[in-house]
Design an enzyme around this catalytic site. Structure first.
Site, PDB file in Angstrom:
ATOM      1  N   HIS A 139       0.844  -1.203   0.000  1.00 51.78           N
ATOM      2  CA  HIS A 139       0.000   0.000   0.000  1.00 51.78           C
ATOM      3  C   HIS A 139       0.882   1.256   0.000  1.00 51.78           C
ATOM      4  O   HIS A 139       0.651   2.186  -0.783  1.00 51.78           O
ATOM      5  CB  HIS A 139      -0.915  -0.027   1.231  1.00 51.78           C
ATOM      6  CG  HIS A 139      -1.679   1.238   1.468  1.00 51.78           C
ATOM      7  ND1 HIS A 139      -3.008   1.382   1.153  1.00 51.78           N
ATOM      8  CD2 HIS A 139      -1.299   2.429   2.002  1.00 51.78           C
ATOM      9  CE1 HIS A 139      -3.418   2.584   1.475  1.00 51.78           C
ATOM     10  NE2 HIS A 139      -2.390   3.245   2.000  1.00 51.78           N
ATOM     11  N   GLU A 140       1.868   1.285   0.874  1.00 51.89           N
ATOM     12  CA  GLU A 140       2.738   2.462   0.963  1.00 51.89           C
ATOM     13  C   GLU A 140       3.563   2.643  -0.305  1.00 51.89           C
ATOM     14  O   GLU A 140       3.777   3.765  -0.769  1.00 51.89           O
ATOM     15  CB  GLU A 140       3.648   2.352   2.189  1.00 51.89           C
ATOM     16  CG  GLU A 140       2.923   2.283   3.514  1.00 51.89           C
ATOM     17  CD  GLU A 140       1.935   3.421   3.715  1.00 51.89           C
ATOM     18  OE1 GLU A 140       2.161   4.523   3.177  1.00 51.89           O
ATOM     19  OE2 GLU A 140       0.922   3.203   4.417  1.00 51.89           O
ATOM     20  N   HIS A 143       1.701   4.444  -3.015  1.00 44.78           N
ATOM     21  CA  HIS A 143       1.764   5.909  -2.909  1.00 44.78           C
ATOM     22  C   HIS A 143       3.003   6.430  -3.631  1.00 44.78           C
ATOM     23  O   HIS A 143       2.956   7.451  -4.320  1.00 44.78           O
ATOM     24  CB  HIS A 143       1.816   6.341  -1.436  1.00 44.78           C
ATOM     25  CG  HIS A 143       0.506   6.267  -0.719  1.00 44.78           C
ATOM     26  ND1 HIS A 143      -0.643   6.841  -1.211  1.00 44.78           N
ATOM     27  CD2 HIS A 143       0.166   5.698   0.466  1.00 44.78           C
ATOM     28  CE1 HIS A 143      -1.641   6.637  -0.354  1.00 44.78           C
ATOM     29  NE2 HIS A 143      -1.181   5.927   0.653  1.00 44.78           N
ATOM     30  N   GLU A 212      -6.100   7.026  -1.043  1.00 43.85           N
ATOM     31  CA  GLU A 212      -6.084   5.835  -0.205  1.00 43.85           C
ATOM     32  C   GLU A 212      -6.763   4.663  -0.907  1.00 43.85           C
ATOM     33  O   GLU A 212      -6.283   3.525  -0.839  1.00 43.85           O
ATOM     34  CB  GLU A 212      -6.764   6.120   1.143  1.00 43.85           C
ATOM     35  CG  GLU A 212      -6.000   7.077   2.037  1.00 43.85           C
ATOM     36  CD  GLU A 212      -4.585   6.613   2.333  1.00 43.85           C
ATOM     37  OE1 GLU A 212      -4.395   5.387   2.550  1.00 43.85           O
ATOM     38  OE2 GLU A 212      -3.667   7.458   2.332  1.00 43.85           O
TER      39      GLU A 212
END
Length: 293
Positions: A139-140, A143, A212
């Site tokens: 997930h990070e 980004h 997100e």
């Protein structure tokens, strides 16, 4: 199996947000100039603030959180997970940091892919199993892949300026100018600064919520297991945040985390940096169904 594709929805929203903010801030600066604020002071202040935030925001955030950079020998499992995920996502290896905090969370910062830092707390490493930690790190890294950190950094700097003006002007008085004109200018600048702060805040929060969703989608694609991220989110969200950690995660810093520091009521969703947990789980479940079909 889903393949990685550029998130056109996120790209369009980032572009639209930047255009709307540019228009808003041009109007803001025009009002400041029209009310007698020195042009050179404005330009120097904006330029200096932008450079500081663009080049040093990651260092400021890491310092605020007490994050420590760790080498491969110090955190071999973290480096192994991130290295494997970067190979799948076609990303350069970021720096890795650890925050000594019992609050389970993770965040990414940095102005571009070559200067990215992925940080995790000791709490999240203790709470999640290997697969769940991998999903959170994916997930990070999404980004980083989407470059949304750079856009958020640029988008927030003038909002911060407006916020500073709003908070400081009541203590500055009317500037010692001439009577009604000075008082009138003070009121105009204060009201416009407040409006810019509120409008830019809403725009930035809306973009933050969508990014997100995009990062969740990217993590599901990278790992191929959306359900694992669901499990991780539920574990993290169900954790009661220690009061001693709250002061560290208020404001812009908490917007970086995979889950926000504070739970929000449905009325406050408009002003939240993150979608609700329910909405994120529903989106991930739809992705899971797409992978199975």
């Amino acid at each position: 199996m889903m393949r990685w594709k550029a998130d056109r929805g996120l790209e369009a929203r980032m572009l639209l947000t930047m255009i709307l903010l540019a228009v808003l801030y041009m109007a803001f600066l025009a009002v400041l100039v029209s009310q007698g604020v020195d042009n050179i002071i404005i330009i120097l202040f904006i330029g200096g603030f932008m450079l500081l935030q663009y080049y040093y925001s990651d260092k400021m955030i890491l310092s605020t959180m007490g994050a420590k950079m760790v080498s491969e020998s110090e955190a071999p499992e973290l480096h192994q997970i991130v290295s494997r995920l970067c190979a799948i996502a076609d990303l350069p290896m970021p720096k890795i940091a650890v925050v000594n905090s019992s609050m389970p969370n993770a965040f990414a910062t940095g102005r571009n892919q070559k200067n990215a830092v992925v940080a995790v707390t000791t709490g999240i490493m203790q709470k999640l199993d290997h697969s769940e930690l991998e999903a959170v790190l994916a997930h990070e890294l999404t980004h980083v892949k989407n470059r949304d950190m750079m856009v958020m950094t640029i988008a927030t700097f003038l909002s911060s300026m407006a916020q500073i003006l709003v908070r400081s002007m009541p203590f500055m008085g009317s500037g010692g100018g001439r009577g009604r004109d000075s008082g009138g200018s003070f009121i105009v600048v204060f009201v416009v600064s407040l409006a810019v702060w509120v409008l830019s805040f809403i725009l930035i929060q809306a973009l933050s919520r969508y990014r997100e969703f995009a990062a969740d989608r990217g993590a599901a694609i990278i790992t191929g297991q959306p359900s694992i991220l669901v499990s991780a989110l539920m574990k993290i969200s169900g954790f009661r945040v220690p009061t001693e950690d709250l002061r560290k995660v208020e404001g812009p810093v908490s917007a970086l985390f995979i889950v926000p520091a504070f739970s929000r009521s449905s009325i406050m969703n408009l002003f939240s940096t993150h979608p609700t947990l329910e909405a994120r789980i529903e989106a991930l479940q739809r992705i899971e169904q797409g992978l199975e079909s």
